[in-house]
Scaffold this active site. Structure first.
Site, short mmCIF file in Angstrom:
data_model
loop_
_atom_site.label_atom_id
_atom_site.label_comp_id
_atom_site.label_asym_id
_atom_site.label_seq_id
_atom_site.Cartn_x
_atom_site.Cartn_y
_atom_site.Cartn_z
N HIS A 84 -30.92 12.17 5.80
CA HIS A 84 -29.63 11.65 6.29
C HIS A 84 -29.60 10.11 6.28
O HIS A 84 -29.37 9.47 7.33
CB HIS A 84 -29.34 12.20 7.69
CG HIS A 84 -27.85 12.30 7.94
ND1 HIS A 84 -27.27 13.30 8.67
CD2 HIS A 84 -26.81 11.51 7.53
CE1 HIS A 84 -25.96 13.12 8.73
NE2 HIS A 84 -25.66 12.04 8.02
N GLU A 135 -30.95 19.01 12.08
CA GLU A 135 -31.56 17.70 11.81
C GLU A 135 -32.31 17.21 13.04
O GLU A 135 -31.72 17.19 14.12
CB GLU A 135 -30.49 16.71 11.38
CG GLU A 135 -29.86 17.13 10.05
CD GLU A 135 -28.93 16.09 9.43
OE1 GLU A 135 -28.65 15.07 10.08
OE2 GLU A 135 -28.49 16.31 8.30
N ARG A 189 -22.67 17.78 4.74
CA ARG A 189 -23.27 18.28 5.97
C ARG A 189 -24.12 19.49 5.59
O ARG A 189 -23.67 20.35 4.81
CB ARG A 189 -22.20 18.72 6.98
CG ARG A 189 -21.52 17.58 7.73
CD ARG A 189 -22.48 16.88 8.71
NE ARG A 189 -21.84 15.80 9.44
CZ ARG A 189 -21.88 14.51 9.09
NH1 ARG A 189 -22.53 14.14 8.00
NH2 ARG A 189 -21.29 13.59 9.83
N THR A 245 -24.67 15.81 0.06
CA THR A 245 -24.77 14.65 0.95
C THR A 245 -23.68 14.74 2.03
O THR A 245 -23.37 13.76 2.68
CB THR A 245 -24.59 13.31 0.18
OG1 THR A 245 -23.31 13.32 -0.46
CG2 THR A 245 -25.68 13.10 -0.86
P1 NAD Z 1 -12.60 12.88 3.44
O1 NAD Z 1 -11.95 13.46 4.64
O2 NAD Z 1 -12.01 11.67 2.80
O3 NAD Z 1 -12.74 14.01 2.30
C1 NAD Z 1 -13.03 15.33 2.55
C2 NAD Z 1 -12.20 16.17 1.60
O4 NAD Z 1 -12.62 17.53 1.73
C3 NAD Z 1 -10.70 16.12 1.89
O5 NAD Z 1 -9.98 15.71 0.75
C4 NAD Z 1 -10.36 17.57 2.27
O6 NAD Z 1 -9.09 17.97 1.83
C5 NAD Z 1 -11.47 18.34 1.56
N1 NAD Z 1 -11.67 19.67 2.10
C6 NAD Z 1 -11.62 20.08 3.38
N2 NAD Z 1 -11.86 21.39 3.47
C7 NAD Z 1 -12.08 21.82 2.20
C8 NAD Z 1 -12.36 23.08 1.64
N3 NAD Z 1 -12.48 24.18 2.39
N4 NAD Z 1 -12.52 23.17 0.30
C9 NAD Z 1 -12.42 22.08 -0.49
N5 NAD Z 1 -12.12 20.85 0.00
C10 NAD Z 1 -11.95 20.72 1.33
O7 NAD Z 1 -14.11 12.60 3.87
P2 NAD Z 1 -15.18 11.68 3.12
O8 NAD Z 1 -15.11 10.30 3.67
O9 NAD Z 1 -15.07 11.88 1.66
O10 NAD Z 1 -16.53 12.33 3.66
C11 NAD Z 1 -16.87 13.67 3.32
C12 NAD Z 1 -18.00 14.17 4.19
O11 NAD Z 1 -19.20 13.47 3.85
C13 NAD Z 1 -17.82 13.84 5.69
O12 NAD Z 1 -17.02 14.79 6.35
C14 NAD Z 1 -19.25 13.85 6.20
O13 NAD Z 1 -19.57 15.14 6.68
C15 NAD Z 1 -20.09 13.53 4.97
N6 NAD Z 1 -20.77 12.24 5.10
C16 NAD Z 1 -22.12 12.21 5.01
C17 NAD Z 1 -22.79 11.00 5.13
C18 NAD Z 1 -24.28 10.92 4.99
O14 NAD Z 1 -24.87 10.02 5.57
N7 NAD Z 1 -24.93 11.80 4.23
C19 NAD Z 1 -22.08 9.82 5.38
C20 NAD Z 1 -20.70 9.90 5.42
C21 NAD Z 1 -20.05 11.10 5.28
#
Ligand code: NAD
Length: 326
Positions: free
Chosen positions: A283, A264, A234, A232
């Site tokens: 999405h 998308e 990207r 969920t």
């Molecule tokens: P966040 O920034 O709080 O968490 C992301 C985590 O990923 C961070 O702790 C970071 O340290 C970690 N990270 C970064 N690179 C990494 C790697 N190479 N290996 C392991 N961990 C790594 O973000 P969030 O609020 O938890 O959201 C996460 C993602 O969810 C967003 O970036 C977005 O792309 C996606 N998202 C999707 C939807 C949807 O509608 N499906 C909605 C909101 C967010």
């Protein structure tokens, strides 16, 4: 005629448009192509609300030289060239946290639908195949190893929601201080280990240069056979849809649950879309009443602050280092 303009790539509800009119004319481009966006931008534009998938890059920023802010309604900001915005001292606002619970819930829904094979059983019932229940079984979440890649807001919330199920939870996130999460009962491991050890793998990393294609042909087969993959985050974090289709066909993965796709909308003809063991949503994880209300309220509050000359909360600014420049 007013000189200032606010341009929204994507639709805005009327009450938000009304509130923003205090700062200038509001132009909404609901389904704008890149060229339409470029045509609309000029020196009158002080704020760009970047809701769609149009990449906000140097060319776009150059067209709007008086831009005072770029606002994303959501947590992903991979459609904005942050380095370029920072170079130009343009704050990039976003709304992290506003959709954490909604996306975590959606992740859990995909996970449960996958392990309880909801779509499979519906088909059996429609085929009047009652005896399938003697041939097939479901997967238990209880005792299952669940791997969370990216232990940020959403990843951690997913862990919280999994608590009553009694899973073994592993997480891979090299960018956080693991000692802060002792109470979460999570085993922090590296990417290689999480792949080898997770019956259910769920992705919660942002899309970056490093995470693009992080699940690929060279490592997906490290997952235990019959595993479940949920994404969920990207779409492009997984190399491509062909890979997932192949893994399902070879029964290396038993189920794939996706809310996001590398492109998308995805290619409508891709066989994965019709695969009986692919549980797909388009999405929509954050498309809930509460999440949308929080996103728009946060966006409006922060944009009003910015345009009134106050600083929005730094946790809602991707590049807070530029806030002092104004
Ligand atoms: P966040 O920034 O709080 O968490 C992301 C985590 O990923 C961070 O702790 C970071 O340290 C970690 N990270 C970064 N690179 C990494 C790697 N190479 N290996 C392991 N961990 C790594 O973000 P969030 O609020 O938890 O959201 C996460 C993602 O969810 C967003 O970036 C977005 O792309 C996606 N998202 C999707 C939807 C949807 O509608 N499906 C909605 C909101 C967010």
């Amino acid at each position: 005629m007013r000189q200032e303009r606010i341009v929204s790539i994507g639709p805005l509800p009327s009450h938000i448009v009304q509130a923003l009119r205090e700062f200038g004319e509001v132009v909404c481009l609901p389904d704008a192509s890149r060229s339409e966006v470029l045509e609309t931008l000029d020196e009158r534009v002080i704020l760009l609300i970047a809701r769609g998938s149009v990449m906000v890059d140097r060319e776009i920023m150059e067209r709007a030289p008086r831009l005072r802010g770029i606002s994303r309604t959501g947590v992903g900001y991979d459609t904005v060239d942050i380095a370029e915005a920072t170079k130009r001292s343009i704050p990039v606002l976003y709304t992290p946290g506003a959709m954490t619970q909604a996306v975590a819930e959606h992740t859990l829904a995909l996970m449960l639908a996958a392990v309880k094979r909801l779509f499979f059983w519906r088909e059996r019932l429609l085929e009047r195949d009652w005896d399938a229940r003697y041939r097939e079984t479901n997967i238990d979440l209880e005792g299952a190893s669940v791997g969370i890649i990216g232990y940020g807001r959403i990843g951690r919330r997913v862990r919280g929601l999994l608590r009553p199920f009694g899973c073994r939870v592993l997480a891979d996130d090299p960018y956080i201080d693991h000692s802060l999460y002792r109470e979460d009962e999570v085993e922090f491991v590296d990417l290689e280990t999480i792949l080898r050890s997770s019956q259910i793998l769920t992705l919660h990393v942002p899309l970056t240069e490093e995470t693009r294609g992080m699940i690929h042909r060279g490592n997906l087969w490290d997952l235990p056979r019959g595993g479940v993959l949920i994404n969920t985050a990207r779409g492009a974090v997984v190399e491509d849809l062909d890979l997932l289709w192949q893994a399902l066909e070879e029964s290396h993965l038993s189920v794939v649950g996706l809310d996001v796709f590398p492109d998308e909308p995805p290619s409508w003809d891709h066989p994965l879309l019709r695969h009986p063991r692919a549980i797909l949503t388009g999405h929509v994880a954050a498309r809930t009443f509460l999440a949308q209300r929080r996103i728009l309220e946060t966006m409006l509050r922060d944009v009003v602050r910015l345009l009134s000359g106050e600083s929005p909360p730094s946790e809602n600014v991707v590049n807070p280092e530029v806030l002092g420049d104004h």
